[in-house]
Design an enzyme around this catalytic site. Structure first.
Site, PDB file in Angstrom:
ATOM      1  N   THR A  12     -54.074 -82.002  17.966  1.00 25.31           N
ATOM      2  CA  THR A  12     -53.984 -83.165  16.590  1.00 25.31           C
ATOM      3  C   THR A  12     -53.430 -82.648  15.956  1.00 25.31           C
ATOM      4  OG1 THR A  12     -55.734 -84.293  18.588  1.00 25.31           O
ATOM      5  CG2 THR A  12     -55.240 -84.770  15.492  1.00 25.31           C
ATOM      6  N   THR A  89     -58.998 -80.278  19.704  1.00 24.70           N
ATOM      7  CA  THR A  89     -60.464 -80.515  19.142  1.00 24.70           C
ATOM      8  C   THR A  89     -61.088 -81.198  21.094  1.00 24.70           C
ATOM      9  OG1 THR A  89     -60.412 -82.774  18.421  1.00 24.70           O
ATOM     10  CG2 THR A  89     -60.869 -80.615  16.912  1.00 24.70           C
ATOM     11  N   ASP A  90     -60.819 -82.417  21.268  1.00 28.66           N
ATOM     12  CA  ASP A  90     -60.930 -82.283  22.848  1.00 28.66           C
ATOM     13  C   ASP A  90     -62.218 -81.945  23.237  1.00 28.66           C
ATOM     14  OD1 ASP A  90     -60.292 -85.129  22.146  1.00 28.66           O
ATOM     15  OD2 ASP A  90     -58.775 -84.801  24.465  1.00 28.66           O
TER      16      ASP A  90
END
Length: 326
Positions: A12, A89-90
């Site tokens: 992201t 970040t997932d």
């Protein structure tokens, strides 16, 4: 000035909104992200390493080993104090733990990213990178293993969990609490890790399946995994390690057939144990040959099992790897 290597992999933090695509897409390389991050030169001399634009959900084990090699190569330089890995970040809770297992370096390694894309007015990427670089440059984190740093919190890779889909403060250490915080220009450490799991390997088992127990469950998912070809199974049990008898029965057959099976809990914190001895209770899982995963949740236990199998560990080796460090 202290030198810090920063490895950019995408996520992201590298994305902008694309109206034609209908959402955020990867666009910004290392140079573009650094151009949006003022003040870094006051913290450290940054050595940027661009590894592409990979959404965190797309990582494979071979790609993660490539990142690990890049970290070890960067930190092998005597004048590099530490390393930052920038990613989506997932899957940070899994990838940071993977790095924690396989890296050779004892220099600070910090994983960070962003919860908002670069085109969002609340873009948090630059602040997180500054905090991460500050931590990587800090001698206070040497020997502490891989840490995750977002929103000022410093969290150990073996405990950190993403608890919310979009909150800036999504990353929490639900079992033991954070290691510390970045307070302005100061890295404050409030506790030390009890120990660290480490594995020397360049491969991981590709087909370790994660199965979550639920009410009214049978063993069909286990049967399907075995039919498809599985290297190992991790079962996220309910509560303190309990499941239906049907799920246990299917996993018993897998264990007898030579498939390693690890037991953890689907709860966000805590661990599976042997408190319950009814059929499907944690005690009957262990008696049947399942291995307890300590405080590792399902995704981390899967990473540990895959890495351990890849390293050629026998059953005793896997039990030791999954157990909490002394």
């Amino acid at each position: 000035m202290t030198r810090v290597a920063v490895i950019f992999t995408g996520g992201t933090i590298s994305m902008e909104t694309d109206s034609a695509a209908g959402g955020n897409v990867p666009r910004l390389d290392a140079a573009a992200i650094l151009a949006r991050t003022p003040g870094l030169d006051e913290i450290a001399d940054v050595v940027a390493i661009d590894r592409g634009l990979i959404p965190a959900s797309h990582f494979t084990f071979p790609q993660l080993f490539d990142v690990a090699r890049a970290v070890d190569e960067a930190t092998a330089a005597a004048d590099v104090a530490g390393c930052v890995v920038v990613q989506g970040t997932d899957t940070i809770e899994e990838t940071s733990f993977f790095l924690d297992l396989v890296l050779r370096t004892d220099k600070p390694v910090v994983v960070t990213g962003a919860m908002r894309a670069a085109s969002h007015p609340g873009y948090d990427g630059p602040a997180n990178i500054r905090d991460a670089v500050r931590c990587a440059a800090s001698a206070a984190l040497r020997g502490e293993g891989v840490v995750v740093v977002l929103a000022g919190s410093i969290d150990a890779a073996d405990d950190v969990t993403k608890t919310h889909t979009s909150s800036y403060e999504t990353f929490r250490s639900l079992n033991f609490g954070p290691l510390g915080r970045v307070d302005g220009d100061t890295v404050r450490i409030s506790r030390r890790r009890a120990g660290r799991r480490r594995v020397k390997t360049t491969t991981a088992a590709e087909h370790v399946h994660l199965i979550t127990a639920h009410v009214a469950m049978d063993g069909s998912l286990v049967d399907a995994a075995l039919a498809a070809g599985t290297d190992g199974l991790v079962v996220e049990a309910t509560g303190a390690g309990n499941t239906s008898a049907l799920l246990l029965d299917a996993c018993r057959k897998a264990i007898v057939g030579g498939t390693p099976v690890a037991l953890t809990t689907r709860c966000p914190a805590g661990r599976a144990a042997t408190d319950y001895a009814f059929l499907g209770g944690g005690a009957t899982w262990v008696h049947s040959g399942a291995m307890l995963a300590g405080y590792l949740g399902g995704p981390k236990a899967r990473v540990a099992l895959a890495v351990g199998i890849g390293a050629g560990f026998d059953r005793n080796g896997l039990i030791g790897l999954l157990a909490d460090p002394a």
